[in-house]
Scaffold this active site. Sequence first.
Site, mmCIF file in Angstrom:
data_model
loop_
_atom_site.group_PDB
_atom_site.id
_atom_site.type_symbol
_atom_site.label_atom_id
_atom_site.label_comp_id
_atom_site.label_asym_id
_atom_site.label_seq_id
_atom_site.Cartn_x
_atom_site.Cartn_y
_atom_site.Cartn_z
ATOM 1 N N SER A 294 0.725 -1.341 -0.136
ATOM 2 C CA SER A 294 0.153 -0.166 -0.080
ATOM 3 C C SER A 294 0.789 1.340 0.025
ATOM 4 O O SER A 294 0.243 2.327 -0.109
ATOM 5 C CB SER A 294 -0.862 0.096 1.291
ATOM 6 O OG SER A 294 -0.145 -0.079 2.352
ATOM 7 N N HIS B 119 1.245 4.004 7.255
ATOM 8 C CA HIS B 119 0.712 4.765 6.036
ATOM 9 C C HIS B 119 1.087 6.179 6.193
ATOM 10 O O HIS B 119 1.449 6.398 7.369
ATOM 11 C CB HIS B 119 -0.948 4.417 6.125
ATOM 12 C CG HIS B 119 -1.391 3.265 5.344
ATOM 13 N ND1 HIS B 119 -2.713 2.842 5.396
ATOM 14 C CD2 HIS B 119 -0.780 2.403 4.648
ATOM 15 C CE1 HIS B 119 -2.733 1.662 4.198
ATOM 16 N NE2 HIS B 119 -1.686 1.500 4.065
ATOM 17 N N ASP C 260 -8.090 5.566 4.771
ATOM 18 C CA ASP C 260 -8.152 4.471 5.730
ATOM 19 C C ASP C 260 -9.117 4.139 6.570
ATOM 20 O O ASP C 260 -9.405 3.504 7.648
ATOM 21 C CB ASP C 260 -6.859 4.469 6.664
ATOM 22 C CG ASP C 260 -5.574 4.173 5.880
ATOM 23 O OD1 ASP C 260 -4.467 4.349 6.693
ATOM 24 O OD2 ASP C 260 -5.635 3.552 4.768
#
Lengths: 167, 180
Positions: free
Chosen positions: B57, B96, B123
């Site tokens: 990701s 992230h 998210d």
Amino acid sequence: MHSFGYRANALLTFAVTILAFICAIASFSDKFSNQTPSAQIQILNINWFQKQPHGNDEVSLTLNVTADLQSLFTWNTKQVFAFVAAEYETSKNALNQVSLWDAIIPEKEHAKFWIQISNKYRFIDQGHNLRGKDFNLTLHWHVMPKTGKMFADKIVMSGYQLPNAYR
Amino acid sequence: MGFIGETVDSIKAIKIRQLLTQAITLGMIITSALIIWKALICVTGSESPVVVVLSESMEPGFQRGDILFLRMTKEPIRAGEIVVFSVDGRKIPIVHRAIKVHERGDTKEVDVLTKGDNNKIDDIVLYAEGQLWLHRHHIMGRAVGFLPYVGWVTIIMTEKPIIKYILIGALGLLVITSKD
């Protein structure tokens, strides 16, 4: 002492140590690069400005972003992640940072660009404080190296204001 | 056949004192590794100072198998920082980037929204039911440094545990059969 096992072990340890040392030096060399990035952001249009059913303000903008980030690239750079954020203050929140657009720049050649976009991510406030709000637009960049320490910085451009009424 | 014969001979020739010395040496090695790990946790202020990237990701910046060095300081979380957080109910931490930050004026508490660079959406779907923001206590650290490929060792050992047992077995055999 001279068996295959011991020799292989010594060789492997030495190789790993040298590799770690080289990675550290590669990362350290990034400190000496001279960085002079520049950017300009212009708001072309406020597309719409409304209060959502939940009570939060939302605004959609079209921006014109011009930037030259070529000096950030060194031989140890894998990519530069650039994003534009709107920063403002409200009575409840000391700082709000909302990212409006981002891009991954994989090579130096792509680092000098001019782009016209509407905001990729929704500009939503926590509350309804955006009418007439003064805000800054900041261009942040995050240099991701091939190995070692990452570093980030930004250019702050102030003087932008949202309209006084919904439209 | 000769190698196996030699190994069996050397196992038979072990004396008790020598065996104990070797066991203590092995114990010292393991303990020093543990000390270094705990010291890293103290120095970096993060519960897991090194993490392995498991998903795609954050590509192309972080590939699966890279390792990230984390640090957690008292400084406030700001947009653009790559944070490692764990969601209540999920074991595996996620790495992230923070894309939205709202910091309260009075309490200095912060609401953070994150998104993987390579993901299309933010998210919110990863957070717990009904949770819209991350708070400081969810965040375990900020990524400050990075080494490529080194994490593959951990990924292989986690996904094929048989390799882990083979490796430990081989190491154990090596220690026992070494002549010094």
